[in-house]
Enzyme design. Structure first.
Site, PDB file in Angstrom:
ATOM      1  N   ASP A  52       0.700  -1.279  -0.005  1.00  0.00           N
ATOM      2  CA  ASP A  52      -0.179   0.023   0.043  1.00  0.00           C
ATOM      3  C   ASP A  52       0.737   1.239   0.138  1.00  0.00           C
ATOM      4  OD1 ASP A  52      -2.216  -1.412  -0.150  1.00  0.00           O
ATOM      5  OD2 ASP A  52      -2.357  -1.788   2.115  1.00  0.00           O
ATOM      6  N   ASP A 365      48.332 -44.409  -2.098  1.00  0.00           N
ATOM      7  CA  ASP A 365      48.028 -43.150  -2.708  1.00  0.00           C
ATOM      8  C   ASP A 365      48.621 -43.065  -4.095  1.00  0.00           C
ATOM      9  OD1 ASP A 365      47.915 -40.039  -2.932  1.00  0.00           O
ATOM     10  OD2 ASP A 365      46.723 -40.517  -1.054  1.00  0.00           O
ATOM     11  N   ASP A 366      48.848 -41.815  -4.517  1.00  0.00           N
ATOM     12  CA  ASP A 366      49.387 -41.523  -5.756  1.00  0.00           C
ATOM     13  C   ASP A 366      50.435 -42.459  -6.088  1.00  0.00           C
ATOM     14  OD1 ASP A 366      49.789 -40.096  -8.036  1.00  0.00           O
ATOM     15  OD2 ASP A 366      49.892 -38.419  -7.413  1.00  0.00           O
ATOM     16  N   ARG A 442      50.472 -28.296 -12.149  1.00  0.00           N
ATOM     17  CA  ARG A 442      50.809 -29.712 -11.645  1.00  0.00           C
ATOM     18  C   ARG A 442      51.150 -30.442 -12.869  1.00  0.00           C
ATOM     19  NH1 ARG A 442      49.262 -34.572  -7.513  1.00  0.00           N
ATOM     20  NH2 ARG A 442      50.991 -34.321  -6.066  1.00  0.00           N
ATOM     21  N   LYS A 475      39.883 -42.957  -2.833  1.00  0.00           N
ATOM     22  CA  LYS A 475      40.114 -41.620  -2.705  1.00  0.00           C
ATOM     23  C   LYS A 475      39.989 -40.785  -3.956  1.00  0.00           C
ATOM     24  CE  LYS A 475      43.921 -38.233  -0.737  1.00  0.00           C
ATOM     25  NZ  LYS A 475      45.114 -38.531  -0.286  1.00  0.00           N
ATOM     26  N   TRP A 476      39.117 -40.276  -4.287  1.00  0.00           N
ATOM     27  CA  TRP A 476      38.951 -39.691  -5.603  1.00  0.00           C
ATOM     28  C   TRP A 476      39.460 -38.042  -5.508  1.00  0.00           C
ATOM     29  CZ3 TRP A 476      35.265 -41.235  -9.677  1.00  0.00           C
ATOM     30  CH2 TRP A 476      34.979 -40.467 -10.781  1.00  0.00           C
ATOM     31  N   ASP A 477      40.791 -38.262  -6.182  1.00  0.00           N
ATOM     32  CA  ASP A 477      41.312 -36.731  -6.085  1.00  0.00           C
ATOM     33  C   ASP A 477      41.212 -35.928  -7.264  1.00  0.00           C
ATOM     34  OD1 ASP A 477      43.111 -34.815  -5.196  1.00  0.00           O
ATOM     35  OD2 ASP A 477      44.609 -36.117  -4.767  1.00  0.00           O
ATOM     36  N   MET A 478      41.407 -34.924  -7.243  1.00  0.00           N
ATOM     37  CA  MET A 478      41.416 -33.410  -8.285  1.00  0.00           C
ATOM     38  C   MET A 478      42.151 -32.605  -8.161  1.00  0.00           C
ATOM     39  SD  MET A 478      39.657 -30.569  -9.611  1.00  0.00           S
ATOM     40  CE  MET A 478      38.487 -29.994 -10.953  1.00  0.00           C
ATOM     41  N   ASN A 479      43.225 -32.479  -9.011  1.00  0.00           N
ATOM     42  CA  ASN A 479      44.426 -31.607  -8.343  1.00  0.00           C
ATOM     43  C   ASN A 479      44.690 -30.423  -9.087  1.00  0.00           C
ATOM     44  OD1 ASN A 479      45.213 -32.990  -5.864  1.00  0.00           O
ATOM     45  ND2 ASN A 479      46.165 -34.546  -6.923  1.00  0.00           N
ATOM     46  N   ASP A 547      45.447 -30.585   2.687  1.00  0.00           N
ATOM     47  CA  ASP A 547      46.727 -31.336   2.833  1.00  0.00           C
ATOM     48  C   ASP A 547      47.597 -30.796   3.776  1.00  0.00           C
ATOM     49  OD1 ASP A 547      46.510 -33.002   0.422  1.00  0.00           O
ATOM     50  OD2 ASP A 547      47.351 -31.510  -0.943  1.00  0.00           O
TER      51      ASP A 547
HETATM   52  C1  GLA Z   1      46.705 -34.287  -3.472  1.00  0.00           C
HETATM   53  C2  GLA Z   1      45.870 -34.813  -2.335  1.00  0.00           C
HETATM   54  C3  GLA Z   1      46.875 -35.563  -1.296  1.00  0.00           C
HETATM   55  C4  GLA Z   1      47.817 -36.393  -2.102  1.00  0.00           C
HETATM   56  C5  GLA Z   1      48.269 -36.062  -3.436  1.00  0.00           C
HETATM   57  C6  GLA Z   1      48.927 -36.923  -4.347  1.00  0.00           C
HETATM   58  O1  GLA Z   1      47.473 -33.167  -3.059  1.00  0.00           O
HETATM   59  O2  GLA Z   1      45.380 -33.956  -1.269  1.00  0.00           O
HETATM   60  O3  GLA Z   1      46.261 -36.102  -0.298  1.00  0.00           O
HETATM   61  O4  GLA Z   1      46.858 -37.526  -2.610  1.00  0.00           O
HETATM   62  O5  GLA Z   1      47.242 -35.329  -4.224  1.00  0.00           O
HETATM   63  O6  GLA Z   1      49.444 -36.543  -5.518  1.00  0.00           O
END
Ligand code: GLA
Length: 731
Positions: A52, A365-366, A442, A475-479, A547
């Site tokens: 209003d 790991d990697d 990287r 552990k499915w990572d993406m860096n 990390d």
């Molecule tokens: C990333 C992850 C780490 C490790 C490295 C391996 O940085 O956060 O924990 O797995 O990649 O390359």
């Protein structure tokens, strides 16, 4: 509960302690926002919509239509027709115009909550929530915009999402589709956000809201280390227990915009959604675009109230994994133990020693595939490196199982190294722009997951490894983050879809994975915690938090993370010292106490750490088993913050039935000549009596709540104590 008051044309959405009110205004059917806050009565709710006052409303005063649109509190503001604030939706139509204005057409209210095709979303049984679906339309464009609101009956949460459908014959480009917009009077709110970087994720920042637009955002292709898809409005003098807080959290893992705008009338507009930068989505006739979900919560019990609501929501209504309420296996990960320098024997030596200490799973790991002896090569070549793993992966897994440990493995499925067989075979599978060499990060590129053949390759690569041995964790990572946004196949009209299609592809891949391997424990990760968001929680019950495993840095990172995520989701490990990221030396006990506020595990070479540290592991393992259920399901209370006081940190987890509590106190810096510190323990029942361990004294709840307990000053920096209170039931 959701009600519609037909005469007033008002919708009222109630959760246990909050109400959200929407009004349909004027003959033109503008969709307006009337109220969001603590729960209010239904009577008189219609009066909350300003209709209003001049210049309201256009049908009575079309001379100042622009003033109306400039001030109207809109539920989903259109673009280019009078509202100069940030719009929620923008298009590019066949004429090259960008204007759009969705107006109310009809609505539906029903029990339950529909899923969102291809996207993560909260869910609930039909009895636990109701949904309001408002159908709006831009009649000129023949563009339908459906606004979805769900009100939960067990948590103070309203969720919103949007669907846009092209009803015209001509295709149209969507260039912006926000998932939620909220207009409210400004009062004296401040804006709380989470910022960071690699190894420093989710640091809390609070700032004054100035005139104009202030936002946090990601244009990096993932939710990011740098800013977080979350914003809270925090009232003046708000603390952990008092004050009003509004939280907005985006259930999405890609680019986002979370913005607060203060305008000339001291009103605020909050918007949240996919960042419009580099977004252009083509909708052909009959096609629908699904915008991701936003979680809204309002607390009158300060930040603590918001925290506990979000923890409950994510535990009960977002995480689907069978591990949700199960005790997670204590894992030992070889990353900080060996980096790329490992073989079967080294891993088995770690596994044997780990088993002795009660650790339950070895995660490789990697570095186990292709020729990956450093981070310059082989992403995409997911074949086992038998030079390192003599006898193959199955042999290793069988041996680890024989020792008595479960086995987990690391992947980075979304990536491709320029130095790889995959890249040599399919250089066009990398995201890249014509004629430009893509940026390396990287030393790797990102796969164009918008392409089905790429997704299928990635899926098979991961799944065939999982099928080949008894692997119980991934552990499915993406860096790296996305740059050079070009897809080799999408054509000119499709390039603006790449970023969102990429995120949809990640979701699709993980959905397939947990579909084929329903018992798999999936942990997401992204260069530490760059994709720690509610979207990923829909697929994995835990996410690697950072990390940075230094106990002191973790206090801040975990404080910001636990502000909005349950501890059961926070990947936290004990690592070796000097810490590999910051070089700090902290007591092993403190590293254990800090990691206990998460999923708990180890990230060190157990065959090499000092004997005294090694000797503490069985005790820590026992603590984990003792407290796990409490930490996983209890209410979290932030008591003191090292990031604010620069001296000590303190938090507690209290059982829902208030029968026990675990308090952790970390004295980060010892300051000379201080006496003990009195710490209040919130969340207990005032009338109950509690036995304290260690010590054996009995305290009344009210004493602990109001007067607190003395924590003596400790000798040295980085010291910590854990206090466990259990209810005394006998007389
Ligand atoms: C990333 C992850 C780490 C490790 C490295 C391996 O940085 O956060 O924990 O797995 O990649 O390359």
């Amino acid at each position: 509960m959701i009600r519609y008051y037909e005469k007033e044309r008002i919708f009222k959405l109630d959760t246990p302690h909050t109400s959200y009110v929407i009004g349909i205004v004027d003959e033109e059917n503008f969709i307006g926002h009337a109220y969001y806050g603590p729960r209010i009565s239904d009577a008189g709710v219609g009066a909350l919509m300003r209709t209003d006052e001049p210049p309201f409303v256009p049908s009575k005063n079309n001379r100042d239509r622009s003033s109306f649109l400039d001030a109207f509190p809109s539920e989903y503001p259109g673009n280019g027709v009078g509202d100069y604030r940030e719009s929620a939706i923008e298009v590019l139509d066949a004429n090259g115009n960008t204007a759009v204005q969705p107006l109310y057409v009809k609505h539906e209210i029903y029990a339950g909550k529909p899923g969102i095709p291809g996207l993560p979303a909260t869910f609930a049984d039909d009895g636990d929530c109701e949904t309001l679906e408002i159908t709006a339309e831009d009649a000129i464009l023949h563009l339908e915009v459906k606004l979805y609101y769900t009100a939960f009956s067990d948590v103070d949460v309203i969720t919103r999402s949007v669907r846009v459908k092209n009803l015209a014959k001509e295709p149209i480009f969507l260039t912006k589709v926000m998932s939620a917009a909220l207009d409210m009077d400004a009062e004296d709110y401040e804006m709380l956000t989470l910022h960071g970087s690699w190894a420093r994720e989710r640091q809390i920042e609070q700032r004054k809201i100035g005139y104009g637009r202030q936002n946090v955002a990601s244009t990096r292709g993932e939710s990011s280390h740098q800013e977080h898809p979350f914003v809270a409005l925090v009232s003046e003098n708000c603390d952990q227990e008092h004050g009003r807080v509004y939280g907005f959290h985006f259930v999405y893992s890609g680019n986002f915009l979370a913005q607060v705008e203060k305008n000339q009338f001291d009103s605020l507009r909050i918007i949240m959604g996919i960042h419009p930068q580099d977004f252009r989505w083509e909708l052909s006739e009959g096609e629908t675009f699904f915008a991701p979900e936003v979680v809204l919560t309002c607390s009158q019990q300060g930040l603590g109230g918001m925290t506990r609501t979000l923890h409950d929501l994510y535990r009960e209504h977002l995480i689907r994994s069978p591990y949700k309420d199960k005790e997670r296996p204590i894992l030992i990960n070889n990353w900080e133990a060996t980096y790329f320098d490992f073989d079967t024997e080294k891993l088995l030596a770690i596994a044997r020693e780990a088993k002795e200490s009660g650790i339950e799973m070895l995660v490789m790991d990697d570095g186990w595939f292709g020729c990956r002896n450093d981070d310059n090569t082989s992403l995409g070549d997911w074949t086992v490196n038998e030079e390192k793993l003599a006898g193959g992966l199955k042999h290793l897994v069988d041996e680890v199982n024989r020792i008595g440990l479960k086995f987990g493995i690391w992947f980075e499925p979304e990536m491709i190294s320029p130095e790889s067989k995959l890249y040599r075979a399919h250089p066009d599978w990398a995201i890249a722009l014509p004629g430009r060499t893509p940026c390396r990060s990287r030393n790797q590129y990102v796969l164009d997951l918008s392409r089905k053949e790429v997704r299928d390759y990635v899926y098979e690569a991961v799944a065939s490894i999982l099928r080949s041995a008894n692997i119980e964790y991934v552990k499915w990572d993406m860096n790296r983050q996305l740059t050079d946004l070009g897809s080799a196949v999408s054509g000119a009209r499709g390039q603006g879809e790449l970023l969102h299609r990429y995120v949809l592809a990640v979701y699709e891949l993980q959905e397939r994975l947990i579909g084929e391997f329903p018992d798999l424990l999936l942990e997401n990760c992204s260069g530490g915690g760059a994709r720690f968001d509610p979207g990923m929680l829909y697929y994995s019950p835990q996410i690697w938090c950072s990390d940075d495993t230094d106990a002191v840095e973790r206090l801040k990172i975990q404080e910001g993370t636990a502000l909005i995520y349950p501890l059961s989701a926070i990947g936290a490990h004990v690592s070796d010292c000097p810490n590999h990221t910051v070089g700090r030396v902290t007591p092993f006990e403190t590293r254990g106490n800090v990691a206990l506020a998460g999923t708990f595990g180890y990230e060190l070479d157990i065959t090499k750490i000092p004997k005294e540290d090694r000797a503490q592991i069985p005790g820590q393992v026992a603590q984990y088993h003792k407290y796990h259920a409490l930490i996983q399901s209890g209410d979290y209370y932030r008591i003191a913050s090292y990031s604010k006081n620069h001296a000590y940190d303190c938090y507690a987890v209290v059982a829902k039935d208030k029968s026990e509590a675990l308090l952790t106190f970390v004295q980060v810096i010892n300051r000379p000549n201080y006496h003990s510190r009195r710490i209040r323990v919130p969340g207990l029942a005032p009338q109950k009596r509690y036995l304290l361990e260690p010590g054996g004294e009995i305290y009344y709840g009210d004493t602990l709540i109001h007067a607190g307990i003395n924590i003596p000053n400790m000798w040295g920096d980085f010291q910590s104590v854990r206090l466990h209170f259990t209810e005394v039931t006998e007389a």
